[in-house]
Motif scaffolding. Structure first.
Motif, mmCIF file in Angstrom:
data_model
loop_
_atom_site.group_PDB
_atom_site.id
_atom_site.type_symbol
_atom_site.label_atom_id
_atom_site.label_comp_id
_atom_site.label_asym_id
_atom_site.label_seq_id
_atom_site.Cartn_x
_atom_site.Cartn_y
_atom_site.Cartn_z
ATOM 1 N N PRO A 254 -32.851 -7.830 5.174
ATOM 2 C CA PRO A 254 -33.478 -6.851 4.272
ATOM 3 C C PRO A 254 -34.970 -7.057 4.138
ATOM 4 O O PRO A 254 -35.512 -8.148 4.387
ATOM 5 C CB PRO A 254 -32.764 -7.114 2.936
ATOM 6 N N ASP A 255 -35.649 -5.998 3.741
ATOM 7 C CA ASP A 255 -37.073 -6.052 3.416
ATOM 8 C C ASP A 255 -37.211 -6.744 2.063
ATOM 9 O O ASP A 255 -36.706 -6.239 1.055
ATOM 10 C CB ASP A 255 -37.631 -4.630 3.348
ATOM 11 N N PRO A 256 -37.883 -7.895 1.997
ATOM 12 C CA PRO A 256 -37.949 -8.636 0.728
ATOM 13 C C PRO A 256 -38.730 -7.919 -0.369
ATOM 14 O O PRO A 256 -38.662 -8.329 -1.528
ATOM 15 C CB PRO A 256 -38.639 -9.951 1.130
ATOM 16 N N ARG A 257 -39.430 -6.837 -0.042
ATOM 17 C CA ARG A 257 -40.174 -6.098 -1.077
ATOM 18 C C ARG A 257 -39.256 -5.265 -1.961
ATOM 19 O O ARG A 257 -39.666 -4.810 -3.033
ATOM 20 C CB ARG A 257 -41.201 -5.160 -0.424
ATOM 21 N N TYR A 258 -38.016 -5.057 -1.516
ATOM 22 C CA TYR A 258 -37.133 -4.130 -2.221
ATOM 23 C C TYR A 258 -35.796 -4.791 -2.538
ATOM 24 O O TYR A 258 -35.326 -5.656 -1.788
ATOM 25 C CB TYR A 258 -36.893 -2.874 -1.364
ATOM 26 N N PRO A 259 -35.155 -4.355 -3.646
ATOM 27 C CA PRO A 259 -33.832 -4.886 -3.984
ATOM 28 C C PRO A 259 -32.699 -4.190 -3.236
ATOM 29 O O PRO A 259 -31.532 -4.404 -3.564
ATOM 30 C CB PRO A 259 -33.744 -4.615 -5.495
ATOM 31 N N PHE A 260 -33.039 -3.344 -2.264
ATOM 32 C CA PHE A 260 -32.029 -2.669 -1.447
ATOM 33 C C PHE A 260 -31.761 -3.522 -0.203
ATOM 34 O O PHE A 260 -32.630 -4.277 0.246
ATOM 35 C CB PHE A 260 -32.507 -1.277 -1.043
ATOM 36 N N LEU A 261 -30.587 -3.379 0.376
ATOM 37 C CA LEU A 261 -30.182 -4.248 1.486
ATOM 38 C C LEU A 261 -30.236 -3.561 2.843
ATOM 39 O O LEU A 261 -29.804 -4.130 3.839
ATOM 40 C CB LEU A 261 -28.773 -4.792 1.238
ATOM 41 N N GLY A 262 -30.770 -2.347 2.907
ATOM 42 C CA GLY A 262 -30.888 -1.658 4.177
ATOM 43 C C GLY A 262 -29.600 -0.950 4.574
ATOM 44 O O GLY A 262 -28.552 -1.114 3.950
#
Length: 410
Positions: A254-262
């Motif tokens: 995942p992109d560590p900038r966001y709390p979403f997991l892709g």
């Protein structure tokens, strides 16, 4: 003796707003301890929103900052949930999960996830080389992967219905189709709740209202940040000829900038397999379709300083998400980075969900669980994934913090 007997009699109930998995886990915890409970749910069924529209994953604890509420409550919650499903004969399929690094740059982030996994006590976590990954899942592409063999899939609506049955069998009340229209804090040990049919006097109120959490908190006089910004998560479903090519859950780093997991691949307990979700701004609190638009919600977003800060910081990502929402090939491009064989003919549309994403006043996306108390009212202000996994542990935590007065227990 008379005083002792009087203290053990049922007293003013505790109210719960919201019959999702967290709300009913809290209600079940209270009712099982002999506390009178009243649950209010505006829909005609339990698990109608986030609980019934997620990926059905029991998370092992790979992603979360060690020591955070997510990390500790997720690990506690896994054990409680596994035991509950075994006791009730509910499906608990330890399918296993792979987090895949698609290039060498992502292996650095993957090593950080490995460190967090070990710190959080995730069992049997294993680093795989690209060759080992292909040996395990020949149709998955990547240069390395983390294997979590204990990550599971379940039917969260079925678990939530079982929680509701537990509440009722313990003497609690479950009021479906009953919206809360007013909340009045009367003292530290009394809160009055209005519904269309009647009013209730309660000793405590726990708000587990998901997409409505900040609005319900404000109604109770709790003006603390964060506020909820709804994000629609859209899914694609693999067609029958494609869904058996991969057995395990497959996630990108995942992109560590966001709390979403892709965009990830998740098998379902019913035999289906879904790709998703993305994260597109929803134009209604319960905007499951693109055409769902609430002018009240648009007006609120326009007035929100938190949303303006969020939009300024992340508009490029927002545009990319919208592009993927409108153009299936762009959506598939994300999944094709680790499932290169995917073609448009391999997928069809699937029902979407809406995530209640909490945003602080400065536009920061709230990552950890956030639970706030004002007098007799406790509000779950942020409970995204892995809240379903952690639901029984969250319930333990909330009930311990309610500080119920002597005599609440029968």
């Amino acid at each position: 003796m008379d005083h002792v007997e009087s203290a053990r009699k049922p007293v003013t109930p505790v109210g719960i707003v919201g019959a999702g998995i967290v709300g009913l886990a809290v209600a079940r915890q209270l009712a099982g301890a002999g506390v009178p409970v009243v649950v209010f749910e505006k829909e005609q069924a339990v698990a109608a929103h986030q609980t019934g529209h997620n990926s059905g994953v029991v998370h092992a604890g790979i992603y979360y900052v060690p020591g955070s509420a997510k990390a500790t409550l997720c690990r506690r919650g896994v054990g409680l949930l596994r035991a509950y499903c075994a006791e009730r004969g509910l499906t608990y399929d330890e399918r296993g999960k792979l987090v895949v690094a698609r290039n060498e740059a992502e292996t650095v982030k993957l090593r950080e996830l490995e460190r967090r996994s070990l710190a959080n006590g995730v069992p049997d976590i294993r680093w795989l080389s690209g060759a080992e990954l292909r040996e395990l899942e020949p149709d998955v592409a990547g240069v390395a992967a983390l294997l979590s063999p204990t990550t599971a899939i379940v039917d969260y609506p079925a678990i939530t219905r079982s929680f509701g049955d537990d509440v009722i069998s313990s003497g609690g009340e479950l009021h479906l189709g009953t919206a809360v229209t007013g909340v009045r804090r009367m003292s530290d040990d009394r809160v009055d709740v209005d519904t269309p049919g009647r009013s209730f006097s309660l000793s405590r109120l726990v708000v587990c209202a998901g997409l409505q959490a900040d609005l319900m908190a404000a109604a109770a006089g709790d003006e603390a940040s964060p506020e909820i910004v709804p994000f629609r998560g859209e899914y694609l479903r693999l067609r029958p000829h494609a869904r058996d090519r991969v057995r395990r859950l497959i996630y990108p780093v995942p992109d560590p900038r966001y709390p979403f997991l892709g965009v990830h691949l998740t098998p379902r307990v019913n035999g289906e397999a879904d790709l998703g979700p993305n994260a597109v701004l929803a134009l209604a609190r319960e905007g499951y379709r693109r055409r769902d638009v609430s002018w009240d919600e648009l007006s609120r977003l326009a007035r929100s300083a938190a949303f303006r800060h969020l939009a300024r910081q992340h508009w490029r990502t927002g545009v990319r998400e919208i592009r993927g929402s409108l153009w299936r090939r762009a959506y598939l491009a994300e999944a094709r980075s680790y499932l290169p064989w995917l073609e448009p003919g391999d997928v069809t549309s699937a029902p979407a969900g809406v995530r209640a994403q909490a945003v602080d006043r400065d536009g920061a996306l709230v990552d950890d669980f956030r639970i706030h108390r004002v007098g007799p009212v406790t509000t779950v202000r942020n409970a995204p994934s892995p809240a379903a996994t952690a639901s029984m542990a969250i319930a333990e935590h909330i009930v311990a913090e309610l500080k119920l007065p002597l005599g609440t227990e029968r």
